[in-house]
Design a protein around this motif. Structure first.
Motif, short mmCIF file in Angstrom:
data_model
loop_
_atom_site.label_atom_id
_atom_site.label_comp_id
_atom_site.label_asym_id
_atom_site.label_seq_id
_atom_site.Cartn_x
_atom_site.Cartn_y
_atom_site.Cartn_z
N GLY A 63 0.81 -1.22 0.00
CA GLY A 63 0.00 0.00 0.00
C GLY A 63 0.84 1.26 0.00
O GLY A 63 0.51 2.24 -0.67
N GLN A 64 1.95 1.25 0.74
CA GLN A 64 2.84 2.41 0.77
C GLN A 64 3.45 2.68 -0.60
O GLN A 64 3.54 3.83 -1.04
N ILE A 65 3.85 1.61 -1.29
CA ILE A 65 4.43 1.77 -2.63
C ILE A 65 3.40 2.31 -3.61
O ILE A 65 3.66 3.23 -4.39
N LEU A 66 2.20 1.72 -3.58
CA LEU A 66 1.15 2.15 -4.52
C LEU A 66 0.70 3.57 -4.23
O LEU A 66 0.37 4.33 -5.16
N GLN A 67 0.68 3.95 -2.96
CA GLN A 67 0.30 5.33 -2.63
C GLN A 67 1.35 6.31 -3.14
O GLN A 67 1.01 7.40 -3.63
N ALA A 68 2.64 5.94 -3.04
CA ALA A 68 3.69 6.82 -3.53
C ALA A 68 3.64 6.98 -5.05
O ALA A 68 3.98 8.03 -5.59
N LEU A 69 3.19 5.92 -5.74
CA LEU A 69 3.13 5.95 -7.20
C LEU A 69 1.72 6.26 -7.72
O LEU A 69 1.47 6.13 -8.93
N PHE A 70 0.84 6.69 -6.83
CA PHE A 70 -0.57 6.81 -7.21
C PHE A 70 -0.77 7.84 -8.33
O PHE A 70 -1.52 7.58 -9.28
N ILE A 71 -0.12 8.99 -8.24
CA ILE A 71 -0.30 10.01 -9.28
C ILE A 71 0.22 9.50 -10.62
O ILE A 71 -0.44 9.65 -11.67
N ALA A 72 1.40 8.85 -10.60
CA ALA A 72 1.98 8.35 -11.85
C ALA A 72 1.10 7.29 -12.49
O ALA A 72 1.04 7.18 -13.72
N ILE A 73 0.40 6.51 -11.67
CA ILE A 73 -0.47 5.47 -12.21
C ILE A 73 -1.82 6.05 -12.63
O ILE A 73 -2.35 5.73 -13.70
N ALA A 74 -2.39 6.91 -11.77
CA ALA A 74 -3.72 7.46 -12.07
C ALA A 74 -3.71 8.33 -13.32
O ALA A 74 -4.71 8.40 -14.04
N VAL A 75 -2.59 8.99 -13.59
CA VAL A 75 -2.53 9.86 -14.77
C VAL A 75 -2.62 9.05 -16.06
O VAL A 75 -2.99 9.59 -17.11
N LEU A 76 -2.31 7.76 -15.99
CA LEU A 76 -2.40 6.92 -17.18
C LEU A 76 -3.84 6.77 -17.65
O LEU A 76 -4.09 6.49 -18.83
N VAL A 77 -4.80 6.95 -16.74
CA VAL A 77 -6.21 6.82 -17.12
C VAL A 77 -6.61 7.90 -18.11
O VAL A 77 -7.36 7.65 -19.06
N VAL A 78 -6.10 9.11 -17.89
CA VAL A 78 -6.51 10.25 -18.73
C VAL A 78 -5.44 10.65 -19.73
O VAL A 78 -5.68 11.55 -20.54
N GLN A 79 -4.28 10.01 -19.68
CA GLN A 79 -3.21 10.38 -20.61
C GLN A 79 -3.61 10.20 -22.07
O GLN A 79 -3.25 11.04 -22.92
N PRO A 80 -4.35 9.15 -22.45
CA PRO A 80 -4.71 9.01 -23.87
C PRO A 80 -5.64 10.11 -24.39
O PRO A 80 -5.69 10.33 -25.61
N VAL A 81 -6.37 10.79 -23.51
CA VAL A 81 -7.29 11.83 -23.97
C VAL A 81 -6.66 13.22 -23.85
O VAL A 81 -7.34 14.23 -24.08
N ARG A 82 -5.41 13.28 -23.51
CA ARG A 82 -4.71 14.57 -23.45
C ARG A 82 -4.13 14.84 -24.84
O ARG A 82 -3.09 14.30 -25.21
N CYS A 83 -4.80 15.67 -25.60
CA CYS A 83 -4.45 15.90 -26.99
C CYS A 83 -4.28 17.39 -27.26
O CYS A 83 -4.84 18.23 -26.54
N PHE A 84 -3.53 17.71 -28.29
CA PHE A 84 -3.39 19.10 -28.74
C PHE A 84 -3.78 19.17 -30.21
O PHE A 84 -3.71 18.18 -30.95
N SER A 85 -4.22 20.33 -30.63
CA SER A 85 -4.80 20.48 -31.96
C SER A 85 -3.74 20.82 -33.00
O SER A 85 -2.68 21.39 -32.68
N HIS A 86 -4.04 20.46 -34.24
CA HIS A 86 -3.23 20.82 -35.40
C HIS A 86 -4.00 21.85 -36.25
O HIS A 86 -5.23 21.96 -36.14
N PRO A 87 -3.30 22.61 -37.08
CA PRO A 87 -4.01 23.58 -37.94
C PRO A 87 -5.04 22.94 -38.87
O PRO A 87 -6.00 23.60 -39.28
N ASN A 88 -4.87 21.66 -39.21
CA ASN A 88 -5.82 21.01 -40.12
C ASN A 88 -7.04 20.45 -39.40
O ASN A 88 -7.87 19.77 -40.00
N GLY A 89 -7.15 20.70 -38.08
CA GLY A 89 -8.31 20.25 -37.32
C GLY A 89 -8.15 18.91 -36.64
O GLY A 89 -9.02 18.52 -35.86
N LEU A 90 -7.06 18.20 -36.89
CA LEU A 90 -6.81 16.93 -36.23
C LEU A 90 -6.13 17.16 -34.88
O LEU A 90 -5.63 18.25 -34.59
N TYR A 91 -6.10 16.11 -34.05
CA TYR A 91 -5.50 16.18 -32.73
C TYR A 91 -4.49 15.06 -32.56
O TYR A 91 -4.70 13.95 -33.08
N SER A 92 -3.43 15.36 -31.83
CA SER A 92 -2.40 14.35 -31.52
C SER A 92 -2.25 14.23 -30.01
O SER A 92 -2.48 15.19 -29.27
#
Length: 299
Positions: A63-92
């Motif tokens: 539990g101590q290890i997982l709590q220390a790494l909680f932010i690094a692991i939880a951010v993986l849930v939303v990392q795929p939807v973190r996108c930036f736009s291109h001038p042609n309207g697509l997102y990466s």
């Protein structure tokens, strides 16, 4: 994410899906590592007559290890939807710019992987921690419960035993800051500043850590982090669609940060003058909880 001396792409492949999937397996790696150490302790105890790990100690270490790494692991849930736009309207994707968002293929695989991390780690871990903290004063086996969930309870005063939940919620809120669109840096800064400001105000009001100096360190570190975040907002580029975020940042966050500095300063001065900074008020204020949680938790 923890930086490695050798990039993962050298050890695995250049496939974004493989790299992201390896990161998603971090909780499983932690569980396997703790289980292996626990089994080794059992084997060594029979050979060298050492005292082995018991299950409660192994669970607390995990539990101590997982709590220390909680932010690094939880951010993986939303990392795929973190996108930036291109001038042609697509997102990466911000993490893998070569992957286009919402175009199927690799991006869909990473969205599914992130969702599985949320379903099988973030939600169960948060739920189990909340239930364990709420049961801390009602359990019929206090010694085993406190030993098993020590990483959530031992750092905080007995009358604020539930602060471990607040700490985890803060970690989760900071991890989800990447949900704010990458094209709106001022909204991102505003979100993070509001989370840290709310947490600092709560710590200043309750001083939950077992020793007062730890509360001072917690508030001071959050205050410095907030100062860095707010200062960096002045150097961020302003996009045409980010003007409302820029206005909100300057008139809300800056003014709120100034008020918070005054509030925290007054709180520290009050505690130093009346409650002391040596933690001597811990047992006195927690006296009515001793029959339920035991003296072992206080010391």
């Amino acid at each position: 994410w923890i930086p490695l001396p050798v990039p993962l792409s050298c050890a695995l492949s250049y496939s974004p899906v493989a790299l992201f999937g390896f990161r998603c397996l971090l909780p499983a790696f932690c569980v396997v590592a703790v289980l292996l150490v626990w089994l080794c302790s059992k084997i060594c105890s029979s050979i060298f007559r050492w005292t082995p790990w018991n299950q409660n100690v192994a669970f607390n270490s995990l539990g101590q290890i997982l709590q220390a790494l909680f932010i690094a692991i939880a951010v993986l849930v939303v990392q795929p939807v973190r996108c930036f736009s291109h001038p042609n309207g697509l997102y990466s994707m911000s993490l893998f710019p070569q992957v286009l968002c919402w175009e199927g293929g690799e991006h869909t695989s990473m969205v599914v992987s992130g969702a599985l991390v949320g379903i099988f780690f973030v939600v169960p871990f948060m739920t189990s921690c909340i239930v364990a903290v709420l049961r801390a004063t009602k359990t019929k086996n206090p010694n085993g419960h406190y030993q098993r969930w020590r990483f959530l309870l031992y750092r905080f005063r007995a009358d604020v035993w539930w602060w471990g939940i607040v700490f985890l919620v803060r970690q989760l809120a900071l991890a989800f800051s990447v949900c704010v669109p990458a094209d709106s840096p001022h909204w991102q800064i505003t979100y993070v500043a509001l989370v840290t400001t709310t947490y600092m105000a709560a710590v200043s009001a309750l001083w939950p850590w077992k020793h007062s100096l730890l509360s001072v360190v917690d508030v001071s570190s959050m205050l410095l982090l907030n100062a860095v975040i707010v200062s960096s907002g002045s150097f961020s580029t302003i996009n045409e669609g980010d003007i409302p975020g820029f206005v909100t940042f300057h008139f809300v966050v800056m003014s709120g940060f100034s008020l918070l500095v005054g509030f925290v300063s007054c709180s520290i001065a009050y505690r130093a003058a009346f409650a002391g900074l040596r933690g001597e008020y811990t047992v006195r204020q927690s006296k009515r909880y001793l029959d339920t949680i035991g003296n072992k938790w206080i010391h």
